[in-house]
Write an enzyme that holds these catalytic residues in place. Sequence first.
Site, PDB file in Angstrom:
ATOM      1  N   GLY A  28       0.808  -1.217   0.000  1.00 53.27           N
ATOM      2  CA  GLY A  28       0.000   0.000   0.000  1.00 53.27           C
ATOM      3  C   GLY A  28       0.839   1.263   0.000  1.00 53.27           C
ATOM      4  O   GLY A  28       2.040   1.218  -0.291  1.00 53.27           O
ATOM      5  N   ALA A  29       0.193   2.388   0.323  1.00 57.81           N
ATOM      6  CA  ALA A  29       0.804   3.726   0.181  1.00 57.81           C
ATOM      7  C   ALA A  29       1.338   3.834  -1.252  1.00 57.81           C
ATOM      8  O   ALA A  29       2.511   4.117  -1.483  1.00 57.81           O
ATOM      9  CB  ALA A  29       1.902   3.969   1.218  1.00 57.81           C
ATOM     10  N   HIS A  34       4.535   1.688  -7.911  1.00 53.60           N
ATOM     11  CA  HIS A  34       3.503   0.652  -7.910  1.00 53.60           C
ATOM     12  C   HIS A  34       2.639   0.768  -9.172  1.00 53.60           C
ATOM     13  O   HIS A  34       2.289  -0.227  -9.804  1.00 53.60           O
ATOM     14  CB  HIS A  34       2.585   0.799  -6.694  1.00 53.60           C
ATOM     15  CG  HIS A  34       3.263   0.697  -5.369  1.00 53.60           C
ATOM     16  ND1 HIS A  34       3.429   1.769  -4.523  1.00 53.60           N
ATOM     17  CD2 HIS A  34       3.820  -0.367  -4.724  1.00 53.60           C
ATOM     18  CE1 HIS A  34       4.049   1.384  -3.423  1.00 53.60           C
ATOM     19  NE2 HIS A  34       4.309   0.095  -3.515  1.00 53.60           N
ATOM     20  N   LYS A 150      12.186  -4.023  -9.859  1.00 51.45           N
ATOM     21  CA  LYS A 150      13.642  -4.236  -9.736  1.00 51.45           C
ATOM     22  C   LYS A 150      14.196  -3.402  -8.586  1.00 51.45           C
ATOM     23  O   LYS A 150      15.340  -3.589  -8.167  1.00 51.45           O
ATOM     24  CB  LYS A 150      14.336  -3.844 -11.040  1.00 51.45           C
ATOM     25  CG  LYS A 150      14.051  -4.770 -12.195  1.00 51.45           C
ATOM     26  CD  LYS A 150      14.808  -4.281 -13.422  1.00 51.45           C
ATOM     27  CE  LYS A 150      14.584  -5.176 -14.609  1.00 51.45           C
ATOM     28  NZ  LYS A 150      15.237  -4.623 -15.818  1.00 51.45           N
ATOM     29  N   SER A 187       9.686   5.340  -3.176  1.00 55.45           N
ATOM     30  CA  SER A 187       9.483   4.354  -2.118  1.00 55.45           C
ATOM     31  C   SER A 187       8.433   4.893  -1.164  1.00 55.45           C
ATOM     32  O   SER A 187       8.378   6.106  -0.917  1.00 55.45           O
ATOM     33  CB  SER A 187      10.798   4.126  -1.360  1.00 55.45           C
ATOM     34  OG  SER A 187      10.534   3.522  -0.110  1.00 55.45           O
ATOM     35  N   SER A 188       7.618   3.993  -0.642  1.00 55.10           N
ATOM     36  CA  SER A 188       6.602   4.431   0.343  1.00 55.10           C
ATOM     37  C   SER A 188       7.284   5.055   1.552  1.00 55.10           C
ATOM     38  O   SER A 188       6.697   5.869   2.259  1.00 55.10           O
ATOM     39  CB  SER A 188       5.752   3.243   0.787  1.00 55.10           C
ATOM     40  OG  SER A 188       5.193   2.598  -0.326  1.00 55.10           O
TER      41      SER A 188
HETATM   42  P1  AMP Z   1       6.060  -2.475  -1.580  1.00 51.85           P
HETATM   43  O1  AMP Z   1       4.686  -1.885  -1.459  1.00 51.85           O
HETATM   44  O2  AMP Z   1       7.129  -1.562  -1.154  1.00 51.85           O
HETATM   45  O3  AMP Z   1       6.135  -3.852  -0.982  1.00 51.85           O
HETATM   46  O4  AMP Z   1       6.307  -2.676  -3.134  1.00 51.85           O
HETATM   47  C1  AMP Z   1       5.431  -3.429  -3.933  1.00 51.85           C
HETATM   48  C2  AMP Z   1       6.069  -3.668  -5.281  1.00 51.85           C
HETATM   49  O5  AMP Z   1       6.346  -2.420  -5.912  1.00 51.85           O
HETATM   50  C3  AMP Z   1       7.414  -4.406  -5.178  1.00 51.85           C
HETATM   51  O6  AMP Z   1       7.495  -5.350  -6.230  1.00 51.85           O
HETATM   52  C4  AMP Z   1       8.418  -3.293  -5.344  1.00 51.85           C
HETATM   53  O7  AMP Z   1       9.646  -3.733  -5.870  1.00 51.85           O
HETATM   54  C5  AMP Z   1       7.689  -2.388  -6.325  1.00 51.85           C
HETATM   55  N1  AMP Z   1       8.237  -1.033  -6.261  1.00 51.85           N
HETATM   56  C6  AMP Z   1       8.366  -0.250  -5.165  1.00 51.85           C
HETATM   57  N2  AMP Z   1       8.965   0.922  -5.483  1.00 51.85           N
HETATM   58  C7  AMP Z   1       9.206   0.873  -6.812  1.00 51.85           C
HETATM   59  C8  AMP Z   1       9.813   1.780  -7.746  1.00 51.85           C
HETATM   60  N3  AMP Z   1      10.281   2.960  -7.374  1.00 51.85           N
HETATM   61  N4  AMP Z   1       9.891   1.377  -9.041  1.00 51.85           N
HETATM   62  C9  AMP Z   1       9.436   0.168  -9.428  1.00 51.85           C
HETATM   63  N5  AMP Z   1       8.853  -0.719  -8.608  1.00 51.85           N
HETATM   64  C10 AMP Z   1       8.735  -0.380  -7.320  1.00 51.85           C
END
Ligand code: AMP
Length: 278
Positions: A28-29, A34, A150, A187-188
């Site tokens: 989320g966030a 995402h 990635k 990034s969240s």
């Molecule tokens: P998270 O919510 O942080 O667990 O991320 C969920 C998915 O989004 C994961 O596969 C992350 O690698 C991807 N993700 C997060 N930030 C980025 C970004 N800046 N660029 C591409 N993918 C992202």
Amino acid sequence: MMTINSIEELFKATQAFHGSIGFVPTMGALHEGHLSLIRQARKENDFVVVSIFVNPTQFLEGEDLDSYPRKEAADTKICELAGVDLIFMPNVAMMYEADELSITAPAIRGFILEGSKRPGHFNGMLQVVMKLLNLIAYHKPTEFRAYFGKKDAQQLALIMQMVKNYFINVEIVPCNIVRSSDGLALSSRNVYLSKEERAKALSLSRSLRKATEMVMRKEFSVSVIEKAMQEVLEEVDVEYIAFVNREFQAIDEVEIGNTIMLVAAGVGNTRLIDNLWI
Ligand code: AMP
């Protein structure tokens, strides 16, 4: 768009999905990073499922589980606008029971870098990804793809290994890192950064750009490049600078087309990771 909070309802809904499913697991966030995964899933599949679950088993004692940004209403709107068919938002009780069997990250690739800085994190991450993949594909869609960024390069490598080692019937689709215009990888956790910290945080992507420039000038020695990166990263608390191949094995020489350069650093109380694939 359906928003679903129970496993029974999830099964009922996915049973009616006749066609391919593109699945994007998140905590989320939601931000543009995402969204890029969601857009790609939308393009490549008949149905798009997004999960939003802040998974407790991948947080270590003392990490930000309680303060992790939660933005259900905004996330729902974003998913709706992006053409998502189903958001799955389970709670902890329906995902876990006491005394579960566990998944352990592989002994080498799971215990270097993030695995050594955050011991146990990957076990919890793999556990929840395995559960989510099984839940979303429970009714065996004709094609099943799951989209991962990635940005979390080691996570992506370990998920691909889990899928291979456990013969899970899913195509893992790696997606490029999305950055803000100043270079910071989205990034969240960026919301934790003050203005000054954000300025310092830019040195992570700057160090990776510096490394790329050196490689373009045919400097392939990891130790030489690392030293230059260290200088760029002076204002942050570097946890590691690392060079691995696509199999996530450490390397001494950069090989174009088969190298991932990674950096992790603390900026104030926030821990950031970034990487670049060359
Ligand atoms: P998270 O919510 O942080 O667990 O991320 C969920 C998915 O989004 C994961 O596969 C992350 O690698 C991807 N993700 C997060 N930030 C980025 C970004 N800046 N660029 C591409 N993918 C992202």
